[in-house]
Design a protein around this motif. Structure first.
Motif, PDB file in Angstrom:
ATOM      1  N   ASN A 192     124.823 -55.715  33.453  1.00 34.68           N
ATOM      2  CA  ASN A 192     125.889 -56.488  34.098  1.00 34.68           C
ATOM      3  C   ASN A 192     125.399 -57.844  34.585  1.00 34.68           C
ATOM      4  N   VAL A 248     127.389 -61.132  33.536  1.00 29.56           N
ATOM      5  CA  VAL A 248     127.892 -62.117  34.500  1.00 29.56           C
ATOM      6  C   VAL A 248     127.357 -63.503  34.168  1.00 29.56           C
ATOM      7  N   LYS A 269     131.118 -62.900  31.469  1.00 28.03           N
ATOM      8  CA  LYS A 269     131.923 -61.758  31.065  1.00 28.03           C
ATOM      9  C   LYS A 269     132.057 -60.746  32.194  1.00 28.03           C
ATOM     10  N   GLU A 270     133.028 -59.831  32.053  1.00 25.59           N
ATOM     11  CA  GLU A 270     133.294 -58.831  33.076  1.00 25.59           C
ATOM     12  C   GLU A 270     132.205 -57.749  33.082  1.00 25.59           C
ATOM     13  N   TYR A 325     130.475 -54.031  33.265  1.00 26.02           N
ATOM     14  CA  TYR A 325     130.824 -52.836  32.502  1.00 26.02           C
ATOM     15  C   TYR A 325     130.137 -51.629  33.118  1.00 26.02           C
ATOM     16  N   LYS A 356     134.889 -54.626  47.038  1.00 24.82           N
ATOM     17  CA  LYS A 356     134.741 -55.455  45.848  1.00 24.82           C
ATOM     18  C   LYS A 356     133.371 -56.137  45.850  1.00 24.82           C
TER      19      LYS A 356
END
Length: 274
Positions: A150, A154, A158-159, A161, A245
């Motif tokens: 990740n 980042v 990109k998101e 996963y 978050k």
């Protein structure tokens, strides 16, 4: 910082002392609330995977914060789980606002809540503990590997996963285990006439009211602070699932990532050899 007043908070599966633990994020959450009652529903400190070489200051700060909350008036219940099962020999201890227990029956606005970690209903824990411990090492490695992936995602814009969620959702036996676990808890809660049954253990946050021909209950799972970063909150006669978050994936250096992975690989191999 103005704290949110909350009547009751339930967190579980923090796994302090492991690389997968999001201690900093949990600390951010704890400093933002002022609960009357805080329930730590098992696997807070991971004694199974405890190592002298890894217990960073951020993990210690969480423990200090919990002690501080207790000393300032918050009623704290620490319920034991499988990863901190060594504490079970000391249970039924009450020290001021702090209690160490295996399970808890609590009156919540004239409704009965049955609260426990949930490993008692896990056959892999009760019958093949060595396999469960081995799985713990593998899970910790997977989480750290996922963080490294990740971190790269980042950087590429990109998101993030979740490898662990993808694997669990695609493996039928894992899905069946979660379903069986929830069904057993629900059936027993209805049989015992409990309005709420509150668990942790399976790292699957949920709030769901179930009605059968025998009765009704609300099943609640507080999730974890390894991959979901969730807690249960009760306020003004309502339950809600809090989700923290993560603003960014943090690895100070690539070398730190590789160091974590190498250590976990070595420990995983050692566990297999044992």
């Amino acid at each position: 910082m103005k704290k949110r007043k909350v009547e009751l908070v339930v967190i579980s599966d923090v796994h302090l002392g492991t690389y997968g633990c999001h201690a900093k994020e949990l600390m951010h959450y704890l400093v933002s609330i002022k609960p009357k009652t805080l329930i730590l529903n098992g696997d807070i400190v991971d004694i199974w995977q405890f190592r002298k070489s890894y217990f960073p200051p951020s993990h210690l700060k969480v423990l200090k914060k919990i002690i501080s909350m207790s000393s300032k008036g918050t009623k704290v219940y620490y319920l034991t789980g499988n990863h901190d099962e060594l504490l079970r020999k000391f249970t039924d201890i009450h020290l001021g606002n702090f209690s160490l227990l295996n399970k808890l029956l609590l009156e919540v606005d004239d409704k009965k809540a049955w609260i426990f970690h949930g490993d008692v209903f896990d056959a892999s824990i009760t019958h093949t503990k060595w396999l469960a411990k081995l799985g713990g090492w593998g899970y910790d490695f997977l989480i750290v590997l996922n963080r490294a992936i990740n971190w790269g995602l980042v950087k590429l814009g990109k998101e993030p996963y979740s490898l662990s969620k993808k694997i669990k959702s695609s493996v039928k036996s894992a899905v069946k285990f979660v379903s069986d676990f929830e069904n057993v808890c629900i059936e027993l809660a209805i049989e015992k006439n409990y309005d709420y049954v509150i668990c942790g253990h399976i790292h699957e946050p949920k709030i769901e009211t179930i009605t059968t021909e025998k009765g009704s209950t609300t099943y609640l799972n507080s999730g974890d602070w390894v991959e979901n970063l969730t807690a249960l909150e009760y306020n003004k006669k309502k339950w809600r699932l809090y989700e923290h978050k993560i603003e960014s994936v943090t690895f100070e250096t690539e070398e730190e990532t590789f160091e974590y992975e190498n250590q976990l690989i070595e420990q995983f191999i050692t566990a297999i050899q044992k």
